[in-house]
Write an enzyme that holds these catalytic residues in place. Structure first.
Site, PDB file in Angstrom:
ATOM      1  N   TYR A   1      33.707  49.550  37.899  1.00 14.19           N
ATOM      2  CA  TYR A   1      32.792  48.601  37.253  1.00 14.19           C
ATOM      3  C   TYR A   1      31.385  48.730  37.824  1.00 14.19           C
ATOM      4  O   TYR A   1      30.405  48.909  37.088  1.00 14.19           O
ATOM      5  CB  TYR A   1      33.298  47.156  37.434  1.00 14.19           C
ATOM      6  CG  TYR A   1      32.219  46.124  37.198  1.00 14.19           C
ATOM      7  CD1 TYR A   1      31.690  45.936  35.920  1.00 14.19           C
ATOM      8  CD2 TYR A   1      31.688  45.370  38.249  1.00 14.19           C
ATOM      9  CE1 TYR A   1      30.667  45.013  35.702  1.00 14.19           C
ATOM     10  CE2 TYR A   1      30.679  44.450  38.033  1.00 14.19           C
ATOM     11  CZ  TYR A   1      30.174  44.278  36.755  1.00 14.19           C
ATOM     12  OH  TYR A   1      29.157  43.383  36.541  1.00 14.19           O
TER      13      TYR A   1
ATOM     14  N   THR B   1      24.131  43.482  38.099  1.00 12.29           N
ATOM     15  CA  THR B   1      24.962  42.811  39.103  1.00 12.29           C
ATOM     16  C   THR B   1      24.582  43.219  40.522  1.00 12.29           C
ATOM     17  O   THR B   1      24.093  44.335  40.743  1.00 12.29           O
ATOM     18  CB  THR B   1      26.441  43.179  38.855  1.00 12.29           C
ATOM     19  OG1 THR B   1      27.221  42.735  39.962  1.00 12.29           O
ATOM     20  CG2 THR B   1      26.638  44.683  38.745  1.00 12.29           C
ATOM     21  N   ASP B   2      24.873  42.340  41.479  1.00 12.57           N
ATOM     22  CA  ASP B   2      24.632  42.700  42.885  1.00 12.57           C
ATOM     23  C   ASP B   2      25.652  43.728  43.383  1.00 12.57           C
ATOM     24  O   ASP B   2      25.483  44.307  44.461  1.00 12.57           O
ATOM     25  CB  ASP B   2      24.641  41.452  43.786  1.00 12.57           C
ATOM     26  CG  ASP B   2      25.963  40.695  43.786  1.00 12.57           C
ATOM     27  OD1 ASP B   2      26.886  41.061  43.029  1.00 12.57           O
ATOM     28  OD2 ASP B   2      26.079  39.724  44.565  1.00 12.57           O
ATOM     29  N   GLU B   3      26.721  43.953  42.600  1.00 15.50           N
ATOM     30  CA  GLU B   3      27.755  44.893  43.062  1.00 15.50           C
ATOM     31  C   GLU B   3      27.265  46.338  43.123  1.00 15.50           C
ATOM     32  O   GLU B   3      27.905  47.182  43.743  1.00 15.50           O
ATOM     33  CB  GLU B   3      29.004  44.790  42.177  1.00 15.50           C
ATOM     34  CG  GLU B   3      29.621  43.407  42.231  1.00 15.50           C
ATOM     35  CD  GLU B   3      31.036  43.340  41.685  1.00 15.50           C
ATOM     36  OE1 GLU B   3      31.660  44.394  41.488  1.00 15.50           O
ATOM     37  OE2 GLU B   3      31.511  42.214  41.457  1.00 15.50           O
TER      38      GLU B   3
ATOM     39  N   LYS C   1      27.734  49.938  36.151  1.00 17.61           N
ATOM     40  CA  LYS C   1      26.511  49.130  36.091  1.00 17.61           C
ATOM     41  C   LYS C   1      25.365  49.826  36.835  1.00 17.61           C
ATOM     42  O   LYS C   1      24.212  49.784  36.399  1.00 17.61           O
ATOM     43  CB  LYS C   1      26.752  47.729  36.690  1.00 17.61           C
ATOM     44  CG  LYS C   1      27.634  46.823  35.863  1.00 17.61           C
ATOM     45  CD  LYS C   1      27.073  46.492  34.482  1.00 17.61           C
ATOM     46  CE  LYS C   1      25.922  45.521  34.501  1.00 17.61           C
ATOM     47  NZ  LYS C   1      25.485  45.145  33.124  1.00 17.61           N
TER      48      LYS C   1
HETATM   49  C1  LIG Z   1      40.755  37.425  39.781  1.00 19.71           C
HETATM   50  C2  LIG Z   1      40.983  37.275  41.268  1.00 19.71           C
HETATM   51  C3  LIG Z   1      39.989  37.534  42.172  1.00 19.71           C
HETATM   52  N1  LIG Z   1      40.222  37.416  43.504  1.00 19.71           N
HETATM   53  C4  LIG Z   1      39.101  37.712  44.427  1.00 19.71           C
HETATM   54  C5  LIG Z   1      38.409  39.034  44.206  1.00 19.71           C
HETATM   55  C6  LIG Z   1      36.972  38.733  44.627  1.00 19.71           C
HETATM   56  O1  LIG Z   1      36.840  38.897  46.026  1.00 19.71           O
HETATM   57  C7  LIG Z   1      36.785  37.264  44.276  1.00 19.71           C
HETATM   58  C8  LIG Z   1      36.092  37.040  42.948  1.00 19.71           C
HETATM   59  O2  LIG Z   1      36.750  37.852  41.995  1.00 19.71           O
HETATM   60  P1  LIG Z   1      36.253  37.939  40.476  1.00 19.71           P
HETATM   61  O3  LIG Z   1      36.196  36.549  39.939  1.00 19.71           O
HETATM   62  O4  LIG Z   1      37.131  38.920  39.793  1.00 19.71           O
HETATM   63  O5  LIG Z   1      34.752  38.457  40.615  1.00 19.71           O
HETATM   64  P2  LIG Z   1      34.134  39.765  41.368  1.00 19.71           P
HETATM   65  O6  LIG Z   1      35.126  40.847  41.438  1.00 19.71           O
HETATM   66  O7  LIG Z   1      33.526  39.297  42.639  1.00 19.71           O
HETATM   67  O8  LIG Z   1      33.007  40.170  40.309  1.00 19.71           O
HETATM   68  C9  LIG Z   1      32.229  39.190  39.606  1.00 19.71           C
HETATM   69  O9  LIG Z   1      30.953  39.059  40.186  1.00 19.71           O
HETATM   70  C10 LIG Z   1      30.047  40.135  39.984  1.00 19.71           C
HETATM   71  C11 LIG Z   1      28.756  39.771  40.685  1.00 19.71           C
HETATM   72  O10 LIG Z   1      28.923  39.858  42.054  1.00 19.71           O
HETATM   73  C12 LIG Z   1      29.876  40.412  38.505  1.00 19.71           C
HETATM   74  O11 LIG Z   1      29.025  41.510  38.322  1.00 19.71           O
HETATM   75  C13 LIG Z   1      31.250  40.712  37.886  1.00 19.71           C
HETATM   76  O12 LIG Z   1      31.111  40.955  36.508  1.00 19.71           O
HETATM   77  C14 LIG Z   1      32.153  39.537  38.125  1.00 19.71           C
HETATM   78  O13 LIG Z   1      33.436  39.819  37.619  1.00 19.71           O
HETATM   79  O14 LIG Z   1      38.102  36.715  44.206  1.00 19.71           O
HETATM   80  C15 LIG Z   1      41.443  36.996  43.998  1.00 19.71           C
HETATM   81  O15 LIG Z   1      41.637  36.859  45.231  1.00 19.71           O
HETATM   82  N2  LIG Z   1      42.439  36.722  43.103  1.00 19.71           N
HETATM   83  C16 LIG Z   1      42.270  36.858  41.756  1.00 19.71           C
HETATM   84  O16 LIG Z   1      43.240  36.608  40.991  1.00 19.71           O
END
Ligand SMILES: Cc1cn([C@H]2C[C@H](O)[C@@H](COP(=O)(O)OP(=O)(O)O[C@H]3O[C@H](CO)[C@@H](O)[C@H](O)[C@H]3O)O2)c(=O)[nH]c1=O
Length: 351
Positions: A156, A131-133, A160
């Site tokens: 997380y 991941t880029d994280e 990774k």
């Molecule tokens: C679930 C959720 C997320 N968010 C925000 C948090 C993040 O800034 C953005 C995207 O959240 P997520 O969909 O959980 O994805 P994020 O934390 O960026 O991580 C993803 O992207 C990564 C790659 O960058 C992957 O390595 C991870 O496995 C994947 O889960 O939206 C909200 O504002 N509300 C929410 O309910």
């Protein structure tokens, strides 16, 4: 040499797209999908390939060292594409140890199995999908490059980053051929509805609140999952051994803007009053340690291997929403755990 590729996490979101691509595109390869079917792994994702003669499934946990070695032995595994991981940042905040176990220990177990089983190391490849994280969080400017120093900020991303380091350490110490790719946020069919995009699609359908962490100003780079799978295919076959490749969509969005876009599209598709889905938006407490911005430079992949994302975001998001609207039963199954019935009917009794 005929390849028998072990793809871990093949029942998950990105893994299922990689398995489908490889099974269909390379009928002369054997593809072994190793997955322990956590909440995010669903064999329904593989219906299109489950009867193909070059597809095999093995339900093994990465923590089961003997089980892993047996799979290497029984199938004569020649290569690995390792995607299995705990992937959700919020879950890593509530249960960091689960991430250490699967992502760190699990990866080391898999490396050990490869090291034990592979005799002529040069003819094999261990590909780690990451991941880029791992690079941390950016301010308003700049991009993650392959040379950017690791600076993981969440449990997380720390897990990774650690697994990336173990892969490189095994390459250096034991001379295993490795390659690593670090990709930005994926979206598309089969994504578990805990991630931002499918969560919003699902919640709008059920008239539930759309939780936006903090002010919604955080930025992510989004890539359609099939474009990620294509990049993995290219890197697996043509990437230089020992190298790292960044994968991204050149497609940065603030969370609030993406949620509003989904709301607008859903209003039209569901025949709702314009603006009605957006009324579900609810600003909630920010994620602890929330990374501000991810933006990734995929020039190396583009210049060395000729990869580019094929879909514009607007097209990809429409396709994704259409898929979720058409696959209500899938959503129902993954959120209720009914996929276990599918597993029982197709394979054997679930544990
Ligand atoms: C679930 C959720 C997320 N968010 C925000 C948090 C993040 O800034 C953005 C995207 O959240 P997520 O969909 O959980 O994805 P994020 O934390 O960026 O991580 C993803 O992207 C990564 C790659 O960058 C992957 O390595 C991870 O496995 C994947 O889960 O939206 C909200 O504002 N509300 C929410 O309910």
């Amino acid at each position: 040499m005929k390849k028998t590729i072990l793809i871990t996490g093949g029942a998950g979101f990105i893994g299922s797209h990689v398995v489908q691509l490889f099974v269909k595109k390379y009928p002369y390869y054997n593809i072994v999908n190793l997955d322990c079917l956590t909440y995010a792994g669903n064999l329904e994702n593989l219906q299109l390939v489950e009867n193909e003669p070059n597809y095999y499934f093995s339900k093994v946990n990465l923590l089961d060292e003997e089980g892993l070695k047996k799979v290497f032995h029984d199938f004569s595994i020649t290569d690995v594409i390792h995607l299995a991981a705990e992937s959700h940042v919020d879950r890593s905040i509530s249960d960091p140890l689960a991430f250490v176990k699967t992502n760190v220990l699990g990866t080391v177990n898999l490396l050990n199995a490869a090291k034990t089983y592979w005799k002529e190391l040069d003819s094999h490849l261990f590909y780690h999908v990451s991941t880029d994280e791992v690079y941390g969080s950016l301010g308003k400017d700049g991009y993650f490059m392959e040379t950017t120093a690791y600076d993981p900020k969440s449990p997380y991303s720390a897990s990774k980053a650690s697994s990336d380091h173990f892969v490189r350490a095994y390459a250096n110490t034991f001379k295993i051929n490795t390659v690593i790719s670090n990709c930005s946020n994926n979206y598309g069919p089969n994504q578990f509805p805990e991630k931002l995009i499918p969560l919003c699609i699902n919640n709008i359908q059920h008239e539930r609140a759309l939780p936006i962490y903090g002010k919604g100003e955080n930025v992510r780079d989004w890539l359609y999952v099939e474009d990620h799978a294509q990049a993995i295919d290219l890197i697996f076959h043509k990437g230089k051994r020992g190298e790292t490749y960044n994968i991204g969509g050149w497609n940065e969005w603030k969370n609030i803007d993406i949620v509003k876009l989904i709301c607008n599209i859903m209003d039209k598709k569901l025949g709702k009053e314009p603006g009605s889905s957006a009324q579900l938006i609810k600003f909630v407490k920010d994620r602890a340690g929330h990374d501000l911005r991810y933006a990734i430079d995929a020039t190396k992949l583009q210049e060395e291997l000729g990869w580019r994302p094929s879909l514009q975001f607007e097209e990809g998001i429409e396709k994704t929403i259409d898929w979720y609207l058409k696959n209500q039963q899938w959503l129902e199954n993954v959120t209720s755990g009914n996929y276990k019935e599918y597993y029982a009917a197709h394979y054997q009794s679930p544990e």
